[in-house]
Scaffold this active site. Sequence first.
Site, PDB file in Angstrom:
ATOM      1  N   SER A 115       0.817  -1.217   0.000  1.00  0.00           N
ATOM      2  CA  SER A 115       0.000   0.000   0.000  1.00  0.00           C
ATOM      3  C   SER A 115       0.847   1.262   0.000  1.00  0.00           C
ATOM      4  CB  SER A 115      -0.920   0.027   1.225  1.00  0.00           C
ATOM      5  OG  SER A 115      -1.648  -1.162   1.322  1.00  0.00           O
TER       6      SER A 115
HETATM    7  N1  SAH Z   1      -0.780  -4.917   3.919  1.00  0.00           N
HETATM    8  C1  SAH Z   1      -0.008  -5.206   2.722  1.00  0.00           C
HETATM    9  C2  SAH Z   1      -0.740  -4.789   1.465  1.00  0.00           C
HETATM   10  C3  SAH Z   1      -1.291  -5.997   0.885  1.00  0.00           C
HETATM   11  S1  SAH Z   1      -2.314  -5.888  -0.542  1.00  0.00           S
HETATM   12  C4  SAH Z   1       1.370  -4.559   2.783  1.00  0.00           C
HETATM   13  O1  SAH Z   1       1.615  -3.762   3.694  1.00  0.00           O
HETATM   14  O2  SAH Z   1       2.198  -4.883   1.939  1.00  0.00           O
HETATM   15  C5  SAH Z   1      -3.607  -6.950   0.038  1.00  0.00           C
HETATM   16  C6  SAH Z   1      -3.230  -8.368   0.338  1.00  0.00           C
HETATM   17  O3  SAH Z   1      -4.416  -9.029   0.789  1.00  0.00           O
HETATM   18  C7  SAH Z   1      -2.711  -9.176  -0.846  1.00  0.00           C
HETATM   19  O4  SAH Z   1      -1.450  -9.703  -0.535  1.00  0.00           O
HETATM   20  C8  SAH Z   1      -3.759 -10.274  -1.002  1.00  0.00           C
HETATM   21  O5  SAH Z   1      -3.216 -11.503  -1.426  1.00  0.00           O
HETATM   22  C9  SAH Z   1      -4.356 -10.377   0.386  1.00  0.00           C
HETATM   23  N2  SAH Z   1      -5.699 -10.951   0.494  1.00  0.00           N
HETATM   24  C10 SAH Z   1      -6.742 -10.799  -0.355  1.00  0.00           C
HETATM   25  N3  SAH Z   1      -7.806 -11.508   0.078  1.00  0.00           N
HETATM   26  C11 SAH Z   1      -7.440 -12.106   1.246  1.00  0.00           C
HETATM   27  C12 SAH Z   1      -8.096 -12.965   2.172  1.00  0.00           C
HETATM   28  N4  SAH Z   1      -9.351 -13.400   1.996  1.00  0.00           N
HETATM   29  N5  SAH Z   1      -7.400 -13.377   3.264  1.00  0.00           N
HETATM   30  C13 SAH Z   1      -6.113 -12.987   3.459  1.00  0.00           C
HETATM   31  N6  SAH Z   1      -5.436 -12.195   2.611  1.00  0.00           N
HETATM   32  C14 SAH Z   1      -6.085 -11.746   1.517  1.00  0.00           C
END
Ligand code: SAH
Length: 202
Positions: free
Chosen positions: A52
């Site tokens: 993000s």
């Molecule tokens: N917080 C992260 C940003 C991640 S983007 C950072 O600081 O880098 C969102 C993430 O959510 C992705 O890696 C995606 O694979 C995950 N995601 C999507 N649906 C999900 C679910 N049902 N359970 C767990 N993770 C999920």
Amino acid sequence: MVLQTIERRGVKDNAVLKSMRSVKRHLFVPETNVSNAYEDRPLPIGYGQTISQPFIVAYMTESIKPKPEYKVLEIGTGSGYQAAVLAEIVREVYTIEIVPELGNSAAARLKKLGYTNVNVSVKDGYFGWEEHGPFDAIVVTAAAEFVPPPLLEQLKEGGRMIIPIGSPFMNQMLMLVEKKGKKITTKSLMPVVFVPFTRKQD
Ligand code: SAH
């Protein structure tokens, strides 16, 4: 430089600003993107996912009013950056990632950086992490169409959840959900663009 943007856009919590200053974002992005790590925008981390934008990370962290004694659940570990920003402030972070490769590499990265208070699990975050709940706060970093009921259940009384709600890649709103007694209140904070909350891996 990013910090100026973050402060100018209104993030005031000192613990959050201090954490944003100490967590080195370049350690969380793929090598090809290291030179862009301190720009205020999301960056690809593989598997169609992104780390993000720093301002959003700071803003979401501030919105849960993190306190040192807090136990926080994060859904969407991704690179582990948001988890690290939380771990600098609160006692314990539980974070769930649905893509095994991302979850495993984030776990290794966080361990290498010395975060002993972050626990990573590879599974569908829809169901939360019941064994370790209830949580003082929940941070969801993927856009869901609605608030998953198990997450609401695992939020403590008086707890706060921050979650982007809306359709994939469009019309999403960052929502603050508060649990006050039997009442649930929600507040729209700002329009955002997040990768989708998925239910099972393709
Ligand atoms: N917080 C992260 C940003 C991640 S983007 C950072 O600081 O880098 C969102 C993430 O959510 C992705 O890696 C995606 O694979 C995950 N995601 C999507 N649906 C999900 C679910 N049902 N359970 C767990 N993770 C999920």
